[in-house]
Design a protein around this motif. Structure first.
Motif, mmCIF file in Angstrom:
data_model
loop_
_atom_site.group_PDB
_atom_site.id
_atom_site.type_symbol
_atom_site.label_atom_id
_atom_site.label_comp_id
_atom_site.label_asym_id
_atom_site.label_seq_id
_atom_site.Cartn_x
_atom_site.Cartn_y
_atom_site.Cartn_z
ATOM 1 N N PRO A 264 -9.210 -3.102 4.439
ATOM 2 C CA PRO A 264 -8.208 -3.991 5.035
ATOM 3 C C PRO A 264 -8.619 -4.468 6.428
ATOM 4 O O PRO A 264 -9.167 -3.701 7.225
ATOM 5 C CB PRO A 264 -6.953 -3.118 5.105
ATOM 6 C CG PRO A 264 -7.167 -2.046 4.085
ATOM 7 C CD PRO A 264 -8.642 -1.790 4.087
ATOM 8 N N THR B 292 -3.473 -3.256 8.766
ATOM 9 C CA THR B 292 -2.341 -2.739 7.998
ATOM 10 C C THR B 292 -1.144 -2.617 8.932
ATOM 11 O O THR B 292 -1.301 -2.453 10.149
ATOM 12 C CB THR B 292 -2.639 -1.368 7.365
ATOM 13 O OG1 THR B 292 -2.910 -0.418 8.409
ATOM 14 C CG2 THR B 292 -3.817 -1.449 6.414
ATOM 15 N N LEU C 63 0.828 -1.210 0.000
ATOM 16 C CA LEU C 63 0.000 0.000 0.000
ATOM 17 C C LEU C 63 0.861 1.257 0.000
ATOM 18 O O LEU C 63 1.828 1.357 0.760
ATOM 19 C CB LEU C 63 -0.910 0.006 1.232
ATOM 20 C CG LEU C 63 -1.807 -1.224 1.419
ATOM 21 C CD1 LEU C 63 -2.558 -1.141 2.743
ATOM 22 C CD2 LEU C 63 -2.788 -1.359 0.259
ATOM 23 N N GLY D 248 -0.990 -4.570 3.873
ATOM 24 C CA GLY D 248 -2.363 -4.788 4.300
ATOM 25 C C GLY D 248 -2.886 -6.145 3.875
ATOM 26 O O GLY D 248 -2.335 -6.791 2.978
ATOM 27 N N ARG E 23 3.070 0.672 3.430
ATOM 28 C CA ARG E 23 2.346 -0.163 4.380
ATOM 29 C C ARG E 23 2.020 -1.511 3.737
ATOM 30 O O ARG E 23 2.036 -1.657 2.508
ATOM 31 C CB ARG E 23 1.057 0.521 4.857
ATOM 32 C CG ARG E 23 1.289 1.861 5.549
ATOM 33 C CD ARG E 23 0.008 2.438 6.115
ATOM 34 N NE ARG E 23 -0.486 1.676 7.255
ATOM 35 C CZ ARG E 23 -0.011 1.795 8.491
ATOM 36 N NH1 ARG E 23 0.977 2.625 8.751
ATOM 37 N NH2 ARG E 23 -0.522 1.091 9.473
#
Length: 235
Positions: free
Chosen positions: A228, A231, A180, A212, A210
């Motif tokens: 999500p 995360t 992400l 997720g 990130r």
């Protein structure tokens, strides 16, 4: 409460530090060779522990061996001949029969076991490379039903994902991992609950910020179709 950074290698590897202490330890780590070595060693150890899952042989194996032994007639030695001494390496017919049955039972699985061992060794090498990378970054997220730990290395572009207590989904659904930000989400592969903490190596980290996990239709989706479940920040 502030701790001596030298005492935090274990909690850091296990993802048990709070954000403040984790950042403080990560500032300390590049300046302390002892902590860097200990952290790398602990990461490798936790990797092997995650991979080392003991399995009990199937109960039917002993029954099949003993049944075959019972059917195999044991011939007595001819009179006047000495029994073979253990030092000569002679095997009794009982032992030979048992060995033969084990060979027959195991023969059908030898190729599969060999391939499985090769796969496990390759996975071990991948996991160890990420876990011991100088820039390895550990992040853990917990929900009521799951714990996911991600160890990522930007220099390798890979991450090791370990899950625990991840619930099974209906056949029409699957867990899908995502890289992400800052670009649109990119798939990092699907995730199958195993009931055991098994590490999974995923590639394509790039400049993602990130990690997720979402629930998607079986086979995965080009883009997330649900929010999500959790995360995690990537170093």
């Amino acid at each position: 409460m502030t701790h001596d950074p030298h005492d935090l290698t274990g909690p850091y590897v296990l993802g048990a530090l709070g954000d403040t202490e984790r950042r403080r330890f990560e500032r300390h780590l590049p300046r302390c060779a002892a902590c860097a070595d200990e952290t790398a060693g602990l990461r490798e150890t936790t990797t092997w522990l995650a991979l080392a899952v003991a399995r009990r042989p199937p109960d039917r194996l002993r029954g099949r061996v003993m049944a075959e032994v019972a059917r195999t007639r044991q011939s007595p030695p001819p009179l006047g001949r000495r029994l073979p001494s253990p030092r000569t390496g002679g095997l009794s017919r009982l032992a030979a029969a048992a060995c033969l049955v084990l060979a027959l039972i195991g023969g059908g699985t030898t190729w599969h076991f060999h391939r499985s061992a090769e796969h496990a060794q390759a996975l071990n090498r991948q996991v160890t490379a990420v876990m011991t990378a100088p820039d390895a970054y550990t992040s853990t997220a917990r929900t009521r039903t799951a714990t996911i730990t991600v160890v990522s290395s930007r220099s390798l572009g890979e991450a090791v994902v370990t899950t625990a207590r991840l619930q099974r989904l209906p056949p029409a659904k699957t867990y899908q991992m995502w890289w992400l930000g800052p670009a649109p989400p990119r798939s990092a592969g699907t995730l199958t609950p195993s009931g055991e903490p098994r590490p999974l190596v995923t590639t394509g980290l790039g400049n993602a910020q990130r990690f997720g996990v979402t629930i998607e239709p079986s086979g995965g989706s080009p883009q997330p179709t649900s929010a999500p479940l959790l995360t995690l920040a990537l170093g």
